[in-house]
Design an enzyme around this catalytic site. Sequence first.
Site, short mmCIF file in Angstrom:
data_model
loop_
_atom_site.label_atom_id
_atom_site.label_comp_id
_atom_site.label_asym_id
_atom_site.label_seq_id
_atom_site.Cartn_x
_atom_site.Cartn_y
_atom_site.Cartn_z
CG HIS A 166 -2.18 0.81 1.02
ND1 HIS A 166 -2.22 1.96 0.25
CD2 HIS A 166 -3.44 0.66 1.51
CE1 HIS A 166 -3.45 2.47 0.28
NE2 HIS A 166 -4.20 1.70 1.02
CG ASP A 382 -12.13 -5.77 -21.28
OD1 ASP A 382 -11.62 -6.90 -21.31
OD2 ASP A 382 -12.95 -5.37 -22.11
#
Length: 454
Positions: A166, A382
Site C-alpha cells: 500500500h 478489461d
Amino acid sequence: MAQTSTPVTFTVRRYPPELIVPSKPTPRELKPLSDVDDQEGLRFQIPLIHIYQRNPKMGNKNPASVIREALAKVLVFYYPFAGRLREGPSRKLMVDCSSEGVLFIEAEADVTLKQFGVELQPPFPCRDELLYEVPGSGGILDSPLLLIQVTRLLCGGFIVVVRVNHTMCDAFGYVQFMTALSEMANGESTPSTLPVWQRELLCARDPPRVTCTHHEYDQVTDTDGRPMISLDDMEHRSFFFGPTQISAIRRFVPTHLKGCSTFEMLTACLWRSRTIALQPNPEDEMRMMIIVNARRKFNPRIPFGYYGNVFGYPAAISKARDLCNKPLGHALELVMKAKSEVTEEYMRSVADLMVIKGRPNFTAVGSYIVSDVTRTGLLELDFGWGKAVYAGPDHPVAGFYTRYINHKGESGVLIPVWLPGVAMKRFVKELDIMLARDNNDHVIQKQVPAYSKL
C-alpha cells in the site's frame, strides 16, 4: 441484503511462482516515497480480487499467459514496482529500482463461477487458495511490491488476485497501473496515461509544521480491559445497498442534512449500527475514519498520472452513548464535518506530522476506517474478456465500498463488514430496523430503543 459464505470447496493446482521483470532495461535508481506514502498505517500488503466470466470470443486463449506477457511490458513504464523498498534514516522509505521483479502465479481450479453462488461477493470460499502467500514475500522491506495470481476456472472464467504494497499507491493509483496492464493485454504498446512519480510533491515542508488537528493519529490507550478478538472469531458478511435500501435509510436523514452524499449517509448508518452491535462502554470515544481522496484539493492540482497515496483519513469522533441513543443525523453531521476538513493545507500538515512524530500509525482504539472505491473504475478493467463481474479490495482493516450489480441487475453499493459473531447478529438486527417496510412498501418510521443499557 447480506450474503454469507457459499458452502463450496475446490482444489487449486498452482504452477511454481515466477518473478516477472521488465521486458526492457529500466533505470537503476533510488526513488524516495512521499511522507504520506510511508506512514506506519500504510505499511501493509492489501489484496484485491477481480473476477471475470468466460468470453467465447477469446477462444482458447489463456488469461494467465496474456496477463504475464502484459505485466513484463507494463513494468517498463512502472519499473519502481519491480524494485524493493529500503529504509533510510528516520524510517524514510525509498524504492531501490533493482528490476528484481514482481511475483506471478498461474493456477487452475476445478470449480465454476456458478458454484460460488448467485451473488459473486465476499466472503469468497477458499480465498486462501486464490492467493498463495509465497513464503518470505509478505514483508514490507526487501520484498516484492506486487504478487499476482491468475486462477483459471472450469467454466472458462478466471479470477485475478493482486496483492500490492500500500505504500506504493492508493486505490486510484492502483487502478491507473491496472488499466495500463489491461491496455497492454489488449495489444497497446504504451499506456494511455503515463505514470508520474514526483513523490516530493507530498513530502514535508522545511521546517515541518503541524497546522491542522489530526485526531486520526491521537495516542489513545485501551483501558477497556476486554480481551482482544481473534480474527478466527470474526464473521465476514457483505451488505448490498441498492436504490430501495438507500431510499429507506434516507428517510432518517434530517432536513438540514438532505444534501449529504450516499457515501456519507451509509457511513453514518454503518458507524451507528456497528457501535450498537459492539456494545462498547457508554463513555468510550468511537472514531469513524473516512478515506478522502485529496487529488482535487491541491492548487495546482496533483499531476495527472501520479499514482502515489493522495488521501487523508480524518476522524469523526463521538461518545458511544450519543451514537447509540441519538438519531442518525448526529453521526451524519460528524461524518460530513470530518470529510470537509481535508484540504491542501490538511495534507501538508499530515506530511509534516509524519516527519515530526516518526511516521506514527493511525489510532486503533475504538476506530473503524471506510473507503469509497465505487468511482475508481475497478469494474471497468478489461483484459480482453470483458469487464469484471466483481472487483474490490479484500482486507479486514477497512470497510471498502465497491460498486456492485446484483443478480437482479440492480446497481448499488456493496459493503463488507467484519464483526464478532454475536455482534454481527445485533448489527443485522439494527439494519433491519432501519430498512423495515410495511405491507404497502412504505418505510416503517420507528426507532426501536437500541442498546438500552446506555
